[in-house]
Design a protein around this motif. Structure first.
Motif, PDB file in Angstrom:
ATOM      1  N   ASN A 291       0.905  -1.125  -0.061  1.00  0.00           N
ATOM      2  CA  ASN A 291      -0.033   0.028   0.202  1.00  0.00           C
ATOM      3  C   ASN A 291       0.840   1.429  -0.198  1.00  0.00           C
ATOM      4  O   ASN A 291       0.236   2.294  -0.008  1.00  0.00           O
ATOM      5  N   GLY A 292       2.172   1.097  -0.062  1.00  0.00           N
ATOM      6  CA  GLY A 292       2.956   2.316  -0.187  1.00  0.00           C
ATOM      7  C   GLY A 292       3.728   2.732   1.056  1.00  0.00           C
ATOM      8  O   GLY A 292       4.319   4.010   0.783  1.00  0.00           O
ATOM      9  N   HIS A 293       3.287   2.577   2.233  1.00  0.00           N
ATOM     10  CA  HIS A 293       3.641   2.977   3.277  1.00  0.00           C
ATOM     11  C   HIS A 293       5.009   3.135   3.494  1.00  0.00           C
ATOM     12  O   HIS A 293       6.033   4.157   3.885  1.00  0.00           O
TER      13      HIS A 293
ATOM     14  N   ASP B  87      -3.005  -3.219  -8.283  1.00  0.00           N
ATOM     15  CA  ASP B  87      -3.472  -2.378  -7.237  1.00  0.00           C
ATOM     16  C   ASP B  87      -2.492  -1.873  -6.261  1.00  0.00           C
ATOM     17  O   ASP B  87      -2.507  -0.627  -5.680  1.00  0.00           O
ATOM     18  N   ALA B  88      -1.546  -2.536  -5.899  1.00  0.00           N
ATOM     19  CA  ALA B  88      -0.359  -2.254  -5.116  1.00  0.00           C
ATOM     20  C   ALA B  88       0.510  -1.118  -5.764  1.00  0.00           C
ATOM     21  O   ALA B  88       0.567   0.027  -5.059  1.00  0.00           O
TER      22      ALA B  88
ATOM     23  N   ASN C  62      -0.617   1.172  -8.030  1.00  0.00           N
ATOM     24  CA  ASN C  62      -1.477   2.146  -8.148  1.00  0.00           C
ATOM     25  C   ASN C  62      -1.735   2.941  -6.683  1.00  0.00           C
ATOM     26  O   ASN C  62      -1.549   4.346  -6.730  1.00  0.00           O
ATOM     27  N   LYS C  63      -1.792   2.159  -5.549  1.00  0.00           N
ATOM     28  CA  LYS C  63      -1.933   2.825  -4.439  1.00  0.00           C
ATOM     29  C   LYS C  63      -0.733   3.427  -4.078  1.00  0.00           C
ATOM     30  O   LYS C  63      -1.084   4.716  -3.388  1.00  0.00           O
ATOM     31  N   THR C  64       0.512   2.899  -4.141  1.00  0.00           N
ATOM     32  CA  THR C  64       1.527   3.352  -4.027  1.00  0.00           C
ATOM     33  C   THR C  64       2.008   4.635  -4.598  1.00  0.00           C
ATOM     34  O   THR C  64       2.475   5.807  -4.233  1.00  0.00           O
TER      35      THR C  64
ATOM     36  N   ASP D 272      -0.206   6.866  -5.893  1.00  0.00           N
ATOM     37  CA  ASP D 272      -1.127   7.800  -5.311  1.00  0.00           C
ATOM     38  C   ASP D 272      -0.470   8.319  -3.848  1.00  0.00           C
ATOM     39  O   ASP D 272      -0.693   9.506  -3.934  1.00  0.00           O
ATOM     40  N   ARG D 273      -0.176   7.356  -3.194  1.00  0.00           N
ATOM     41  CA  ARG D 273       0.520   7.743  -2.078  1.00  0.00           C
ATOM     42  C   ARG D 273       1.541   8.780  -2.008  1.00  0.00           C
ATOM     43  O   ARG D 273       1.841   9.935  -1.499  1.00  0.00           O
TER      44      ARG D 273
ATOM     45  N   LYS E 126       0.586  12.106  -3.781  1.00  0.00           N
ATOM     46  CA  LYS E 126      -0.004  13.185  -2.550  1.00  0.00           C
ATOM     47  C   LYS E 126       0.984  13.776  -1.689  1.00  0.00           C
ATOM     48  O   LYS E 126       0.955  14.766  -1.446  1.00  0.00           O
TER      49      LYS E 126
END
Length: 190
Positions: free
Chosen positions: A31-33, A56-57, A59-61, A63-64, A67
């Motif tokens: 999830n990009g943390h 999905d991983a 893309n979420k990363t 986006d993070r 941001k």
């Protein structure tokens, strides 16, 4: 002394090894943390290479990172971490300061898609060859599922046989917790 949880301890190890301008790897972006954490450590002058097989991983990363204004110092690849050596430019081989792998499955994702011992061991071997002296690989091992137990066993056999002249290897775990709590293996290049 304050005892740190598993993820805070993993980040402490990385923050001790990684500085502004360094090259780092997130072998399982999820999830990009951790990718964001590494991107903040290396700053604009460093670089993070992130790997995950799941769209999905990635893309979420992405986006993070976007941001938090950290996308420019990051390269994300939707391929397995066992391809790190071929993907990361040769000019960065021997210069990687830190790497993290969160092994198991994507939190909130498809639990049938899991990391596998054969590809993880290849990735560890390849990343170790790219580490600089005192560079570190941090493995966060989630083994509360059948594939995770198998991967844990294979990893422990592998790291126990790393020559002590080549690396320091440690484990960090809570031995009084139930339900297969995650633990850390850290490999520091000598």
């Amino acid at each position: 002394m304050k005892v740190l949880g598993i993820l805070p301890f993993a980040r402490k190890l990385l923050s001790e090894a990684v500085s502004t301008g360094d090259i780092t790897i997130d072998g399982t972006v999820g999830n990009g943390h951790d990718t964001l954490f590494l991107a903040e450590l290396v700053g604009d002058s460093g670089h993070v290479y992130g790997f995950d097989i799941q769209e999905d991983a990635i893309n979420k990363t992405r986006d993070r990172l976007l941001k938090n204004e950290c996308l420019t110092q990051t390269t994300l690849s939707q391929i397995g971490h066992e391809n790190a050596l071929q993907t990361i430019p040769e000019k960065h081989h021997g210069k990687v300061a830190g790497c993290i792998f969160n092994l198991g499955y994507l939190p909130g994702g498809d639990k049938t898609i899991v990391t596998k011992p054969n590809t993880t061991l290849k990735a560890i071997t390849d990343v170790f060859s790219m580490l600089k002296k005192e560079g570190i690989i941090v493995l966060v091992i989630y083994h509360g599922h059948e594939e995770g137990k198998n991967e844990k066993d294979e990893l422990l056999k592998f790291v126990e046989n790393i020559d002590q002249k080549e690396a320091h290897v440690l484990t960090y775990q809570f031995i009084n917790q139930k339900n297969d709590p995650p633990f850390i293996i850290a490999i520091e290049k000598r």
